[in-house]
Design an enzyme around this catalytic site. Structure first.
Site, short mmCIF file in Angstrom:
data_model
loop_
_atom_site.label_atom_id
_atom_site.label_comp_id
_atom_site.label_asym_id
_atom_site.label_seq_id
_atom_site.Cartn_x
_atom_site.Cartn_y
_atom_site.Cartn_z
N GLU A 85 0.86 -1.18 0.00
CA GLU A 85 0.00 0.00 0.00
C GLU A 85 0.89 1.23 0.00
O GLU A 85 1.74 1.40 0.88
CB GLU A 85 -0.95 0.03 1.19
CG GLU A 85 -1.88 1.23 1.15
CD GLU A 85 -3.03 1.18 2.13
OE1 GLU A 85 -3.55 2.25 2.50
OE2 GLU A 85 -3.41 0.06 2.55
N ASP A 137 11.54 6.87 -0.98
CA ASP A 137 10.99 7.16 -2.30
C ASP A 137 10.25 5.93 -2.83
O ASP A 137 10.84 4.86 -3.00
CB ASP A 137 12.14 7.56 -3.23
CG ASP A 137 11.69 7.93 -4.62
OD1 ASP A 137 10.51 7.77 -4.94
OD2 ASP A 137 12.55 8.39 -5.40
N ASP A 159 -2.37 12.02 -2.92
CA ASP A 159 -2.34 13.45 -3.19
C ASP A 159 -2.56 13.67 -4.68
O ASP A 159 -1.82 13.13 -5.50
CB ASP A 159 -0.97 14.01 -2.76
CG ASP A 159 -0.93 15.53 -2.74
OD1 ASP A 159 -1.60 16.16 -3.60
OD2 ASP A 159 -0.23 16.10 -1.89
N LYS A 163 -2.29 21.10 -9.54
CA LYS A 163 -1.70 22.09 -10.43
C LYS A 163 -0.88 21.40 -11.52
O LYS A 163 -0.12 20.48 -11.25
CB LYS A 163 -0.83 23.06 -9.64
CG LYS A 163 -1.61 23.91 -8.65
CD LYS A 163 -0.69 24.86 -7.90
CE LYS A 163 -1.49 25.69 -6.89
NZ LYS A 163 -0.61 26.61 -6.13
#
Length: 256
Positions: A85, A137, A159, A163
């Site tokens: 996950e 990462d 997230d 933009k």
């Protein structure tokens, strides 16, 4: 291969429009790197800090060396399969899955130290022994895992990076879809949940054009409703209260 008919047309049409409008940019600029950019959070309480200092080192994955032949070797007691996950947030979904499937090992990747502290408290409270954690990462983790070894990858309310200049930070990119195809077993699944329409469209467009995945939806309810035994996260409940409906997308790794 799923035939897209009127039952699934609304989201498929959105994805096609999104692909024409936005995904024609050169994705070579979407290099592999950190797909997370917001690691700071609230100050930890004393016990949370203690868990991060003392419990996390026992559960954390170190990927600076070679990967094991199979990820099942990372777990004791032994497990039969391993799932990942990415971005588990408060850990509600990951904890519920680990408790419901004790013979499966779970790797949770989360860059926020607050999320790590929360899930460590639950792991300690429930004495959970089939979870390993990774705070680095996610792209590096995906490159490290053995080929064709994961049973499933979950990405729950990531997230959305709304933009345009931040789209390169979204986890779902062509290169990452390829990395998931390498990591998943045949018939393994990538599951994606978001209440952000543009990210659902982005994800669907990327996966529909991927040669190694099939979208499993056969009717609209297959993506409009959670799959059986899905654990709603705190963010998911908040989105529902605010009138935002999530999409629940499932993609199956094709057999070679």
């Amino acid at each position: 291969m799923v035939t897209i008919d009127r039952r699934v047309q609304p989201i498929a049409h959105l994805a096609c429009n999104h692909q024409r409008a936005f995904i024609d940019m050169n994705e070579s600029v979407h290099h592999q790197g950190s797909f997370f950019g917001r690691r700071k959070g609230h100050k930890l309480r004393a016990h949370q800090a203690d868990l991060v200092d003392k419990l996390l080192p026992h559960l954390a994955l170190a990927i600076d060396g070679p990967a094991p032949a199979s990820l099942v070797e990372l777990f004791d007691p032994p497990v039969e399969a391993v799932r990942l996950e990415i971005g588990f947030g408060g850990g509600e979904h990951l904890i519920a899955e680990a408790l419901a499937h004790p013979s499966t090992g779970f790797i949770g990747a989360e860059p926020y130290v607050n999320g790590m502290a929360k899930i460590l408290a639950r792991i300690e409270q429930e004495n959970i022994r089939n979870i390993r954690l990774f705070a680095g990462d996610a792209a590096a983790l995906m490159a490290w895992v053995p080929a064709h070894d994961l049973n499933r990858i979950d990405l729950i309310h990531p997230d959305p990076w709304p933009k345009r200049r931040h789209w390169k930070r979204r986890f779902v990119q062509d290169a990452m879809v390829g990395a998931m195809a390498r990591a998943l077993r045949a018939n393994g699944e990538f599951r994606f949940v978001s209440d952000i329409d543009s990210y659902n469209a982005w994800t669907l467009a990327h996966l529909l054009r991927a040669p190694d995945f099939d979208w499993t939806a056969e009717r609209a309810d297959d993506w409009r409703k959670p799959w059986p035994n899905y654990t709603m996260t705190r963010y998911g409940r908040k989105a529902e209260r605010e009138g935002r409906r999530a999409a629940y997308l499932r993609f199956r790794r094709r057999a070679a």
